[in-house]
Design a protein around this motif. Sequence first.
Motif, short mmCIF file in Angstrom:
data_model
loop_
_atom_site.label_atom_id
_atom_site.label_comp_id
_atom_site.label_asym_id
_atom_site.label_seq_id
_atom_site.Cartn_x
_atom_site.Cartn_y
_atom_site.Cartn_z
N ALA A 163 0.60 -1.15 -0.14
CA ALA A 163 0.04 -0.08 0.02
C ALA A 163 0.79 1.12 -0.02
O ALA A 163 0.36 2.29 -0.41
N GLU A 164 2.05 1.09 0.73
CA GLU A 164 2.98 2.32 0.58
C GLU A 164 3.38 2.78 -0.71
O GLU A 164 3.46 4.07 -1.12
N ILE A 165 3.77 1.84 -1.22
CA ILE A 165 4.50 2.17 -2.66
C ILE A 165 3.25 2.48 -3.80
O ILE A 165 3.46 3.44 -4.43
N THR A 166 2.04 1.84 -3.38
CA THR A 166 1.04 2.13 -4.31
C THR A 166 0.59 3.71 -3.92
O THR A 166 0.31 4.42 -5.20
N GLN A 167 0.29 3.87 -3.05
CA GLN A 167 -0.10 5.35 -2.61
C GLN A 167 0.95 6.21 -3.13
O GLN A 167 0.69 7.66 -3.92
N TYR A 168 2.46 5.97 -3.01
CA TYR A 168 3.68 7.02 -3.65
C TYR A 168 3.17 6.97 -5.23
O TYR A 168 3.31 8.23 -5.52
N LEU A 169 3.01 5.98 -5.85
CA LEU A 169 2.98 5.89 -7.37
C LEU A 169 1.70 6.74 -7.56
O LEU A 169 1.70 7.61 -8.85
N VAL A 170 0.69 6.73 -6.90
CA VAL A 170 -0.54 7.68 -7.20
C VAL A 170 0.09 9.13 -7.16
O VAL A 170 -0.57 10.02 -7.90
N SER A 171 0.53 9.43 -6.06
CA SER A 171 0.83 10.88 -5.81
C SER A 171 1.81 11.22 -6.82
O SER A 171 1.68 12.23 -7.27
N ALA A 172 2.73 10.36 -6.97
CA ALA A 172 3.65 10.63 -8.31
C ALA A 172 2.87 11.15 -9.57
O ALA A 172 3.45 12.04 -10.43
N ALA A 173 1.73 10.29 -9.95
CA ALA A 173 1.38 10.50 -10.82
C ALA A 173 0.67 11.93 -11.05
O ALA A 173 0.48 12.60 -12.09
N PHE A 174 -0.13 12.18 -9.99
CA PHE A 174 -0.62 13.49 -9.81
C PHE A 174 0.26 14.67 -10.09
O PHE A 174 0.03 15.65 -10.95
N ILE A 175 1.39 14.43 -9.54
CA ILE A 175 2.41 15.80 -9.47
C ILE A 175 2.81 15.71 -10.97
O ILE A 175 2.86 16.90 -11.54
N LEU A 214 -3.80 19.74 -9.35
CA LEU A 214 -3.20 18.33 -9.34
C LEU A 214 -2.04 18.28 -8.71
O LEU A 214 -1.79 17.12 -8.10
N VAL A 215 -1.21 19.22 -8.73
CA VAL A 215 0.10 19.04 -7.99
C VAL A 215 -0.17 18.93 -6.52
O VAL A 215 0.38 18.23 -5.85
N LEU A 216 -0.90 19.89 -6.11
CA LEU A 216 -1.29 19.95 -4.60
C LEU A 216 -2.12 18.56 -4.16
O LEU A 216 -1.58 18.02 -3.18
N MET A 217 -2.72 17.75 -5.20
CA MET A 217 -3.41 16.68 -4.79
C MET A 217 -2.46 15.70 -4.68
O MET A 217 -2.48 14.76 -3.73
N GLY A 218 -1.32 15.65 -5.50
CA GLY A 218 -0.19 14.63 -5.29
C GLY A 218 0.78 15.17 -3.98
O GLY A 218 1.17 13.90 -3.48
N ILE A 219 0.93 16.28 -3.66
CA ILE A 219 1.69 16.48 -2.66
C ILE A 219 1.13 16.18 -1.24
O ILE A 219 1.82 15.35 -0.24
N PHE A 220 -0.15 16.30 -1.12
CA PHE A 220 -0.86 15.58 0.13
C PHE A 220 -0.92 14.27 0.01
O PHE A 220 -1.89 13.59 -0.65
N GLY A 221 -0.15 13.58 0.77
CA GLY A 221 0.10 12.09 0.68
C GLY A 221 -1.32 11.36 1.09
O GLY A 221 -1.53 10.36 0.46
N LYS A 222 -1.98 11.82 1.88
CA LYS A 222 -3.32 11.16 2.37
C LYS A 222 -4.29 11.09 1.15
O LYS A 222 -5.25 10.23 1.24
N PHE A 223 -4.38 12.18 0.31
CA PHE A 223 -5.16 12.09 -0.85
C PHE A 223 -4.89 10.76 -1.71
O PHE A 223 -5.61 10.02 -2.18
N GLY A 224 -3.56 10.61 -1.94
CA GLY A 224 -3.42 9.45 -2.78
C GLY A 224 -3.57 8.27 -2.14
O GLY A 224 -3.81 6.86 -2.54
N ALA A 225 -3.39 8.23 -0.69
CA ALA A 225 -3.68 6.93 0.07
C ALA A 225 -5.01 6.72 0.17
O ALA A 225 -5.32 5.15 0.19
N VAL A 226 -6.00 7.25 -0.04
CA VAL A 226 -7.45 7.09 -0.20
C VAL A 226 -7.47 6.06 -1.43
O VAL A 226 -8.34 5.19 -1.27
N PHE A 227 -6.99 6.46 -2.45
CA PHE A 227 -7.22 5.64 -3.74
C PHE A 227 -6.36 4.41 -3.66
O PHE A 227 -6.93 3.33 -4.21
N GLY A 228 -5.22 4.44 -2.93
CA GLY A 228 -4.65 3.13 -2.77
C GLY A 228 -5.18 2.23 -1.85
O GLY A 228 -4.90 1.04 -1.75
N SER A 229 -6.08 2.52 -0.96
CA SER A 229 -6.65 1.85 0.05
C SER A 229 -8.27 1.33 -0.22
O SER A 229 -8.66 0.38 0.55
N MET A 230 -8.71 1.83 -1.39
CA MET A 230 -10.07 1.54 -1.55
C MET A 230 -10.23 0.02 -2.22
O MET A 230 -9.43 -0.44 -2.51
#
Length: 582
Positions: free
Chosen positions: A119-131, A444-460
Motif C-alpha cells: 500500500a505504501e508504494i501504491t500510494q506513492y505512485l498515485v501521488s507521483a502520477a498527480f504531480i 493536480l500538483v497539490l493533490m499529489g503533494i498531500f499524501g493522504k489524498f493518494g492513500a485514499v485511492f490506494g486503500s479503496m
Amino acid sequence: METPASIEKLGQDQDAVPYASSTSEGVEQHQKNSWQYLKHYFTSREGWIGDYDYVYLITPNIWPLNRKYKNYEAPFYGLDDEVPILLTVLLGLQHALTMIGSIVSPPLAIAGGAFNFDAEITQYLVSAAFITTGIATALQVTRVHIAKTPFFIGTGLLSVVGPTFDILPIAFNYTSMRYANGTCPTAADGTQLPCPDAWGAILGSMLCTVWIQIAMSMVPPKSLNKIFPKIVTGSLLLLVGVYLISNGMQNWGGSSNCNGGTGYYALCPNIDAPKPLVWGNPKLIGLGFSVFVTVILVEQFGSPLMKSASIVLGLAVGCAISGATGYWSNSNITAAPPITFLWVHTFKLSVDGALILPLLIMFICEAVSCMPDILATAEISNVDIEGTQFNSRIQGGILCDGIGSLISAFGTGLPMVSQAGNNGVISLTGCASRRAGWCASGFLVLMGIFGKFGAVFGSMPPSVLGGMQVFLYSTIAVAGIRVLGLIAWTRRNRFILTASLGIGFIDIVQPSWFSQILDYSGSNVHLQGFEQGINLIVETPFIVAAVIGVFLNLVLPRDRSEMDRKVRESGGAGLVLEGRGE
C-alpha cells in the motif's frame, strides 16, 4: 459572456504599448498600465466575480430546478480571455476533478495487478502520477517557444496531459514473463511478491526509448497521418480499451490476484481484509455496480459541475457504501505521510532489451494517437483546425507528451499522453481559457503533494476501483470505434482491420498463445532478451495490431473498383448500403 468593459479596456491599453518598446517612456507606460490592470483585476468585483451565472454550475438536471436553464447557453471564454478569479478557480478544480479517474487508474492497476506493490508504494505512485500530470499539463497549456527554431513545446490550448493506458498491457506482460522466469520473487506457496526491480527496468527503458517520440514531433503531421492513418490509431484504441476492461473486471470481482488464488489470496482481496470473500461474490459485484450506476445517474440528473466529476462522485458513493458495510480499512490512510513528493521512493534503474521494441512502438503510437485529441480540443476551443498554426500545435503537443514522459520517468512515474477527457467540461462551461488549465495544474500538483489524498485511492476496495475502471476503460474502446467510424469502409480497409484486429483479439482471449514459439532456454542472454522482446510485442494486443496495420496499409494496393470509389466518396455510407443488401 463579454469581458467586463473596464477590464477589457485596460487590456486594450496594455496591448497598445509594445512589450519591446525601445523608449524608456514606453516601458514606463507599459509597466503603469500593467500595474493598473492587475490592481483592478485583483481588487474589483468584476475581477473576482464578474457577472457569470454561478448557479448554473450547481443546478441539477431535475424538473423544476432545471426550467431556468432549459435552453441556456453558457458564455464562451477563449484561450486568452479574461476570466473572473472565482470562476477560474472553480473551473480549474472542475478540470482537475475530471482527470482524477484517468490519473489514478494506471498506477493503481500497475501497482496492484502487475508488480504486487504494498500500500505504501501504491500510494506513492498515485501521488507521483498527480504531480507529474500537473507539471506536464502546465507545460502543455503554456506553449513554450524553442528559441531560434519554428518549434514549440505544448499546444497552447486547454489540453490536458495524463498517464497513458498503453503502458498497462506492456507492464502486465513484462511482469508475467519475469515471474515465470524467476527474475521477480515468488513465495514458497507460489504467491507473487513485490518486484520493484521490474518497475525500475521499465523506467530505465522508457528513458532510452522516449526519444523516438521527441524526434517524431519534428516530422510534419501530414506525413505521420500517412504512415499511421485512422485505421491504425482507431484499432489500437479499441484493443487497448477491450484489453483493459478485462483487467478492470478482474478487480470488480474482488481483485486479479484472488481469481483462482491460493494461500494469502484464497479470498478477495486477501485473507487479511476486513471482510474477505471469494472472487465474484455478489456483494463484491454489488460494490462495483454502486460506482457504475452512480456515474450513469449523475450524467442524467447532475449539474454541470457534478457531470464533470461523475467518476469522482461514483468512487465517493462506492467508498461510502463499502465503508458503511465494513469492507474499508483505514490503516493505510492513517500510516500515509501528510506530505509527500517525487523520489520519496526510488527504484533501481536498468534497461531490459525485452522492453525496447515494445516501448519504441508504444511511443510511436503515442505520437500519433494524441493528434485526434488535440484536434478535438482545438475545435471545441474555437481556434483554427487547419493551416500552419494548427500544425504547430500538433507538433508542440507531440513534443510536450515526449518531454512529459521524460520528466515523469525521471520522477518514477508513468509515460504521459495528451487527452481529450476534459472537452466535456469545456463544452458544458464554455470556458477554453488557459487560465483554467494553469489552475487545474496547480490543483493536480497539490493533490499529489498531500499524501493522504493518494492513500485514499490506494486503500479503496478493489471492487470499487473495478467499477470505475470498467466504465473508464470502456470510453477508450468507444473512442477507438469513433475513430474507425471516420474511415471509408472499402474492401481494402476492411481487410486490414480484419487481419490486425484478428491477431489483436487473440492476445486478449488467449494471451499466452505465442509463448511457446520462441521459448529459448540456452545460455545466450542477449538472444534470450531479444526473443522475450518479440514475445512481448506479439502478445501485447495494440502493438501487434499496429505493426500489422501499418505494414498492410503500406504494401496493399489501393482499391480501384467502382464500388470502392463510391464508398470512399460517400465517406463510408457503403457499409450501410451493403448491410441492407442494396
